[in-house]
Motif scaffolding. Structure first.
Motif, mmCIF file in Angstrom:
data_model
loop_
_atom_site.group_PDB
_atom_site.id
_atom_site.type_symbol
_atom_site.label_atom_id
_atom_site.label_comp_id
_atom_site.label_asym_id
_atom_site.label_seq_id
_atom_site.Cartn_x
_atom_site.Cartn_y
_atom_site.Cartn_z
ATOM 1 N N ALA A 191 0.831 -1.205 0.000
ATOM 2 C CA ALA A 191 0.000 0.000 0.000
ATOM 3 C C ALA A 191 0.865 1.254 0.000
ATOM 4 N N ASN A 192 1.959 1.263 0.769
ATOM 5 C CA ASN A 192 2.871 2.414 0.771
ATOM 6 C C ASN A 192 3.479 2.631 -0.610
ATOM 7 N N ALA A 193 3.875 1.531 -1.265
ATOM 8 C CA ALA A 193 4.464 1.649 -2.597
ATOM 9 C C ALA A 193 3.452 2.212 -3.588
ATOM 10 N N VAL A 194 2.198 1.765 -3.501
ATOM 11 C CA VAL A 194 1.155 2.253 -4.408
ATOM 12 C C VAL A 194 0.884 3.725 -4.149
ATOM 13 N N GLU A 195 0.808 4.098 -2.892
ATOM 14 C CA GLU A 195 0.499 5.483 -2.523
ATOM 15 C C GLU A 195 1.578 6.459 -2.990
ATOM 16 N N GLN A 196 2.835 6.044 -2.947
ATOM 17 C CA GLN A 196 3.944 6.944 -3.250
ATOM 18 C C GLN A 196 4.445 6.844 -4.695
ATOM 19 N N THR A 197 3.796 6.044 -5.524
ATOM 20 C CA THR A 197 4.335 5.796 -6.858
ATOM 21 C C THR A 197 4.135 6.983 -7.801
ATOM 22 N N GLY A 198 5.115 7.102 -8.694
ATOM 23 C CA GLY A 198 5.004 8.085 -9.762
ATOM 24 C C GLY A 198 4.843 7.386 -11.097
ATOM 25 N N SER A 199 5.027 6.084 -11.108
ATOM 26 C CA SER A 199 4.892 5.305 -12.342
ATOM 27 C C SER A 199 4.042 4.063 -12.063
ATOM 28 N N THR A 251 1.268 -19.883 -0.884
ATOM 29 C CA THR A 251 2.070 -18.679 -0.714
ATOM 30 C C THR A 251 2.804 -18.720 0.616
ATOM 31 N N VAL A 252 4.084 -18.382 0.586
ATOM 32 C CA VAL A 252 4.899 -18.290 1.795
ATOM 33 C C VAL A 252 5.016 -16.807 2.133
ATOM 34 N N CYS A 253 4.437 -16.428 3.250
ATOM 35 C CA CYS A 253 4.353 -15.012 3.582
ATOM 36 C C CYS A 253 5.720 -14.347 3.684
ATOM 37 N N SER A 254 6.693 -15.032 4.245
ATOM 38 C CA SER A 254 8.013 -14.411 4.382
ATOM 39 C C SER A 254 8.615 -14.076 3.014
ATOM 40 N N ASP A 255 8.318 -14.890 1.996
ATOM 41 C CA ASP A 255 8.792 -14.580 0.641
ATOM 42 C C ASP A 255 8.095 -13.340 0.091
ATOM 43 N N VAL A 256 6.788 -13.255 0.315
ATOM 44 C CA VAL A 256 6.020 -12.091 -0.151
ATOM 45 C C VAL A 256 6.501 -10.838 0.577
ATOM 46 N N GLU A 257 6.710 -10.957 1.877
ATOM 47 C CA GLU A 257 7.156 -9.803 2.668
ATOM 48 C C GLU A 257 8.522 -9.308 2.197
ATOM 49 N N ALA A 258 9.440 -10.238 1.924
ATOM 50 C CA ALA A 258 10.772 -9.853 1.440
ATOM 51 C C ALA A 258 10.677 -9.192 0.067
ATOM 52 N N ALA A 259 9.843 -9.736 -0.812
ATOM 53 C CA ALA A 259 9.678 -9.155 -2.141
ATOM 54 C C ALA A 259 8.996 -7.793 -2.061
ATOM 55 N N ALA A 260 8.028 -7.650 -1.176
ATOM 56 C CA ALA A 260 7.311 -6.378 -1.025
ATOM 57 C C ALA A 260 8.253 -5.305 -0.477
ATOM 58 N N ALA A 261 9.190 -5.709 0.355
ATOM 59 C CA ALA A 261 10.155 -4.740 0.891
ATOM 60 C C ALA A 261 11.027 -4.153 -0.212
ATOM 61 N N GLY A 262 11.171 -4.889 -1.322
ATOM 62 C CA GLY A 262 11.963 -4.413 -2.448
ATOM 63 C C GLY A 262 11.221 -3.466 -3.383
ATOM 64 N N LEU A 263 9.919 -3.270 -3.156
ATOM 65 C CA LEU A 263 9.159 -2.329 -3.992
ATOM 66 C C LEU A 263 9.604 -0.910 -3.695
ATOM 67 N N PRO A 264 9.575 -0.013 -4.701
ATOM 68 C CA PRO A 264 9.972 1.370 -4.457
ATOM 69 C C PRO A 264 9.001 2.023 -3.458
ATOM 70 N N ASN A 265 9.549 2.713 -2.477
ATOM 71 C CA ASN A 265 8.811 3.436 -1.435
ATOM 72 C C ASN A 265 7.989 2.510 -0.537
ATOM 73 N N ALA A 266 8.340 1.231 -0.459
ATOM 74 C CA ALA A 266 7.585 0.290 0.366
ATOM 75 C C ALA A 266 7.663 0.635 1.841
ATOM 76 N N GLY A 267 8.776 1.192 2.258
ATOM 77 C CA GLY A 267 8.946 1.519 3.675
ATOM 78 C C GLY A 267 8.447 2.906 4.035
ATOM 79 N N ALA A 268 8.002 3.665 3.067
ATOM 80 C CA ALA A 268 7.533 5.039 3.333
ATOM 81 C C ALA A 268 6.225 5.007 4.086
ATOM 82 N N PRO A 269 6.056 5.873 5.081
ATOM 83 C CA PRO A 269 4.776 5.893 5.821
ATOM 84 C C PRO A 269 3.646 6.505 5.037
#
Length: 115
Positions: free
Chosen positions: A71-79, A97-115
Motif C-alpha cells: 500500500a505504501n508503494a502504491v500510494e507513493q508511486t510516480g509510475s 504462498t509463503v508469507c516471508s517470501d512475499v514480505e521480502a519481495a514487497a520490501a523491495g518495492l519502491p517506497n515500500a517503507g515510506a509511511p
C-alpha cells in the motif's frame, strides 16, 4: 521466531505434564492411572489447537505487514504501470504462498517503507 518457539514448547510441556502425572499416581490403583492417561490424551487436541492458533496469528501479522508495504508503494508511486508489473511479480501462489517470501519481495518495492 516466537511462534516456532511456542510450537516447540507446547508438545514438550504436554509430555512433561504427562510424565509428572504418571510419576504422581504411580502407587494409585491401575484404573485411576488409565483414567488420568485418557484425560491427558483427551487434552492433546487442545494443545494442537493452541499451536495452530498461534501459527495463524503470526501469519496474519506477516500478511498485514506485507500488505502495508504494498500500500505504501502504491500510494507513493510516480509510475503506476511499472509498479503494477512489480506487484504482479510478487511470489503469490494461492494457498501455497509463503508469507516471508512475499514480505521480502514487497520490501523491495519502491517506497515500500515510506509511511
Amino acid at each position: 521466531m516466537a511462534t516456532t518457539m511456542l510450537l516447540l514448547v507446547l508438545p514438550i510441556g504436554f509430555f512433561v505434564l504427562a510424565l509428572l502425572f504418571i510419576a504422581a499416581v504411580w502407587t494409585t490403583p491401575r484404573r485411576t492411572k488409565w483414567l488420568g492417561i485418557a484425560t491427558i490424551a483427551a487434552a492433546a487436541p487442545f494443545f494442537f489447537w493452541l499451536g495452530a492458533f498461534s501459527e495463524q496469528f503470526g501469519a496474519g501479522q506477516c500478511y498485514s505487514n506485507a500488505m502495508g508495504m504494498i500500500a505504501n508503494a502504491v500510494e507513493q508511486t510516480g509510475s503506476p504501470q511499472e509498479l503494477s508489473k512489480k506487484i504482479r511479480d510478487l511470489p503469490m501462489h494461492g494457498y501455497e504462498t509463503v508469507c516471508s517470501d512475499v514480505e521480502a519481495a514487497a520490501a523491495g518495492l519502491p517506497n515500500a517503507g515510506a509511511p
